[in-house]
Scaffold this motif. Structure first.
Motif, PDB file in Angstrom:
ATOM      1  N   VAL A 187       0.826  -1.212   0.000  1.00  0.00           N
ATOM      2  CA  VAL A 187       0.000   0.000   0.000  1.00  0.00           C
ATOM      3  C   VAL A 187       0.854   1.253   0.000  1.00  0.00           C
ATOM      4  CG1 VAL A 187      -1.751   1.270   1.245  1.00  0.00           C
ATOM      5  CG2 VAL A 187      -1.824  -1.199   1.224  1.00  0.00           C
ATOM      6  N   LEU A 188       1.833   1.298   0.910  1.00  0.00           N
ATOM      7  CA  LEU A 188       2.519   2.567   1.148  1.00  0.00           C
ATOM      8  C   LEU A 188       3.707   2.777   0.222  1.00  0.00           C
ATOM      9  CD1 LEU A 188       2.320   2.376   4.992  1.00  0.00           C
ATOM     10  CD2 LEU A 188       1.002   3.840   3.513  1.00  0.00           C
ATOM     11  N   HIS A 189       4.151   1.747  -0.492  1.00  0.00           N
ATOM     12  CA  HIS A 189       5.257   1.950  -1.425  1.00  0.00           C
ATOM     13  C   HIS A 189       4.809   1.799  -2.870  1.00  0.00           C
ATOM     14  CE1 HIS A 189       9.003   1.110  -3.643  1.00  0.00           C
ATOM     15  NE2 HIS A 189       9.501   1.967  -2.794  1.00  0.00           N
ATOM     16  N   ILE A 197      -3.167  12.417   3.938  1.00  0.00           N
ATOM     17  CA  ILE A 197      -2.016  13.028   4.603  1.00  0.00           C
ATOM     18  C   ILE A 197      -1.465  12.079   5.671  1.00  0.00           C
ATOM     19  CG2 ILE A 197      -1.317  14.965   6.046  1.00  0.00           C
ATOM     20  CD1 ILE A 197      -3.268  16.662   4.414  1.00  0.00           C
ATOM     21  N   ALA A 251      -1.707   8.886   5.558  1.00  0.00           N
ATOM     22  CA  ALA A 251      -1.019   7.815   4.819  1.00  0.00           C
ATOM     23  C   ALA A 251       0.365   8.273   4.392  1.00  0.00           C
ATOM     24  CB  ALA A 251      -1.842   7.409   3.600  1.00  0.00           C
ATOM     25  N   GLY A 252       0.502   9.548   4.030  1.00  0.00           N
ATOM     26  CA  GLY A 252       1.816  10.069   3.651  1.00  0.00           C
ATOM     27  C   GLY A 252       2.787   9.986   4.801  1.00  0.00           C
ATOM     28  N   ILE A 253       2.312  10.330   6.003  1.00  0.00           N
ATOM     29  CA  ILE A 253       3.203  10.277   7.171  1.00  0.00           C
ATOM     30  C   ILE A 253       3.556   8.825   7.482  1.00  0.00           C
ATOM     31  CG2 ILE A 253       3.391  10.872   9.603  1.00  0.00           C
ATOM     32  CD1 ILE A 253       1.467  13.202   8.978  1.00  0.00           C
ATOM     33  N   ALA A 265       3.758   6.483   5.279  1.00  0.00           N
ATOM     34  CA  ALA A 265       4.710   6.045   4.259  1.00  0.00           C
ATOM     35  C   ALA A 265       6.109   6.504   4.618  1.00  0.00           C
ATOM     36  CB  ALA A 265       4.304   6.594   2.894  1.00  0.00           C
ATOM     37  N   MET A 266       6.213   7.727   5.187  1.00  0.00           N
ATOM     38  CA  MET A 266       7.529   8.198   5.627  1.00  0.00           C
ATOM     39  C   MET A 266       8.080   7.292   6.713  1.00  0.00           C
ATOM     40  SD  MET A 266       7.677  12.247   5.992  1.00  0.00           S
ATOM     41  CE  MET A 266       6.434  13.133   5.120  1.00  0.00           C
ATOM     42  N   MET A 309       9.421   4.204   5.329  1.00  0.00           N
ATOM     43  CA  MET A 309      10.712   4.353   4.654  1.00  0.00           C
ATOM     44  C   MET A 309      11.857   4.025   5.598  1.00  0.00           C
ATOM     45  SD  MET A 309      10.249   7.735   2.350  1.00  0.00           S
ATOM     46  CE  MET A 309      11.986   7.951   2.052  1.00  0.00           C
TER      47      MET A 309
END
Lengths: 209, 232
Positions: free
Chosen positions: B21-23, B203, B205-207, B209-210, B213
């Motif tokens: 999902v996140l990558h 937003i 989900a963006g955090i 995803a970070m 990482m």
């Protein structure tokens, strides 16, 4: 069928009022995955538009033969055929780009946008309306992807379509071209679109009073 | 030892480092749509794992025996039909159509079976099953398996394909459950009106995803630890 929208209404609706990405939240997977630059985003829009228009034409032509319980399967197989054509075409004529897009070209098959247009419009209305609908939706999808890709490429690399925009002094925001940037930019743009819409409605209400 | 460590690498890669999902951004629709409550999100995650394992098994079988270049069955048919044995027999042009057919029909059969024989299970995740047909995560797993089967230097076996599918499914389960937990807390927060719903979810989900990482490089660490374990 008197209450169905006409061809021109369908076309206009697809672009902004029912924009597939910002209004309907459909087709999120390519929207997020290929918008790290304008070039892959526009290639993706081209491939999606081809598949959407061709599958809408075919579904509109065979709509009299569809059986209700099998229609989704027929839609998916139709879409898969056109996606195979688009994928082979990209592989033959734009090899580098097709390597870069990787699995996202075949993933057009499960783009909810295309199935939903086949279901909502092409399986119910005539050929001309279906084509206009597909063209409008493709344009709306293209605009949405272009807006996201513009923000991400300019902030992330300082370029637009590979042309330098912000000069060499720009400290490229690496996060913007990485996966998290996609989520953040889309979330903020979505918020911006909603805010703008609310403001316009408020102004319209005050003007009418 | 060699195979075991490569299997562990595939699993960690699919579940954490390159989270589906996140990558790779596959399975975003249920990730945003069915993540309002933790229990439904968990049910959706389990249903995805279930279907992804079945679909990957079937697509590995189809790819290995029929769809890859010089696969045994079409070559045999070609030679029986009297074709030139020098010709490369390659049916990979049919792969997308076959995969989507396999996914759609296996979802249908699983739904019928579960409804008939496991009513309790059907109550808990049956409603999500039809949605899974258009879940990109399933097709993405099939495509990854295809990529690794068509490359003669990789030529994955069934066990590697299944581990990839399991890792991807568990990665999806982790992401959607975390997301549902965060969204339950978000209900109590004062979110700006225009960001309510999908905006703030993206937003968050963006955090996430970070944060994910941060797993980059974990594969190398695990590899070193495993090789040290193997040499001892």
């Amino acid at each position: 069928m008197a209450d169905q929208p006409t061809a021109s209404e369908r076309f206009i609706q697809g672009i902004l009022p029912e924009n597939p990405v910002y209004r309907q939240l459909l087709g999120m997977c390519p929207t997020l995955a290929v918008t790290n630059g304008m070039k892959p985003a526009m290639t993706m829009v081209g491939a999606t538009a081809f598949v959407l228009i061709m599958s809408n034409i075919l579904v509109a032509l065979i709509r009299g033969l569809l059986k209700p319980h099998l229609r989704i399967l027929v839609f998916t197989l139709t879409i898969a055929t056109f996606v195979t054509i688009a994928d082979r075409f990209l592989g033959a004529y734009m090899y580098e780009m097709s390597k870069e897009l990787g699995p996202y070209v075949p993933l057009i098959i499960v783009n909810c946008l295309i199935i939903s247009r086949a279901e909502v419009c092409a399986s119910k209305q005539s050929l001309g309306t279906a084509v206009a609908d597909a063209a409008g939706m493709s344009l709306g999808f293209g605009l949405a992807l272009a807006s996201i890709a513009t923000v991400r490429e300019i902030l992330g690399a300082g370029t637009w379509f590979g042309m330098a925009v912000l000069g060499s002094g720009w400290p490229a925001w690496g996060i913007m071209v990485l996966p998290p940037g996609a989520f953040l930019v889309l979330g903020l743009l979505l918020g911006g679109v909603n805010w703008f819409d609310d403001r316009r409605k408020r102004l319209a209400v005050t003007a009418s009073e | 030892m060699e195979t075991l460590s490569s299997l562990i690498m595939i699993f960690i890669g699919a579940a954490l480092i390159n989270n589906f999902v996140l990558h790779y951004f596959v399975g975003i629709c249920p990730f945003l749509g069915v993540s309002k409550r933790v229990d439904t999100a968990f049910g959706m995650g389990l249903a995805v794992i279930f279907v992804i394992l079945i679909a990957s098994t079937l697509s590995w079988l189809f790819t290995f025996f029929i769809l890859r270049p010089m696969a045994p069955i079409p070559v045999w048919i070609w030679q029986v039909a009297g074709g030139n044995p020098e010709t490369t027999v390659d049916l990979s042009v049919l792969s997308y159509i076959i995969y989507i057919f396999v996914i759609a029909s296996s979802v249908q059969f699983v739904e019928m079976y579960v409804r008939k024989f496991q009513p309790a299970l059907y109550e808990s995740f049956g409603v999500f099953l039809p949605l899974i047909t258009t879940n990109c995560a399933i097709l993405f797993a099939c495509l990854e398996i295809m990529k690794n089967l068509q490359d003669p230097t990789m030529l994955w076996g069934l066990h590697e394909a299944l581990i990839l599918a399991l890792g991807g499914g568990i990665g999806f389960l982790i992401a959607i459950t975390l997301m549902a937990g965060i969204r339950a807390e978000l209900d109590l927060c004062d979110v700006p009106k225009s960001l309510k719903g999908a905006g703030i979810a993206l937003i968050v989900a963006g955090i996430m995803a970070m944060a994910f990482m941060g797993f980059t490089g974990m594969d190398r660490g695990v590899e070193q630890a495993l090789s040290a374990l193997g040499s001892r």
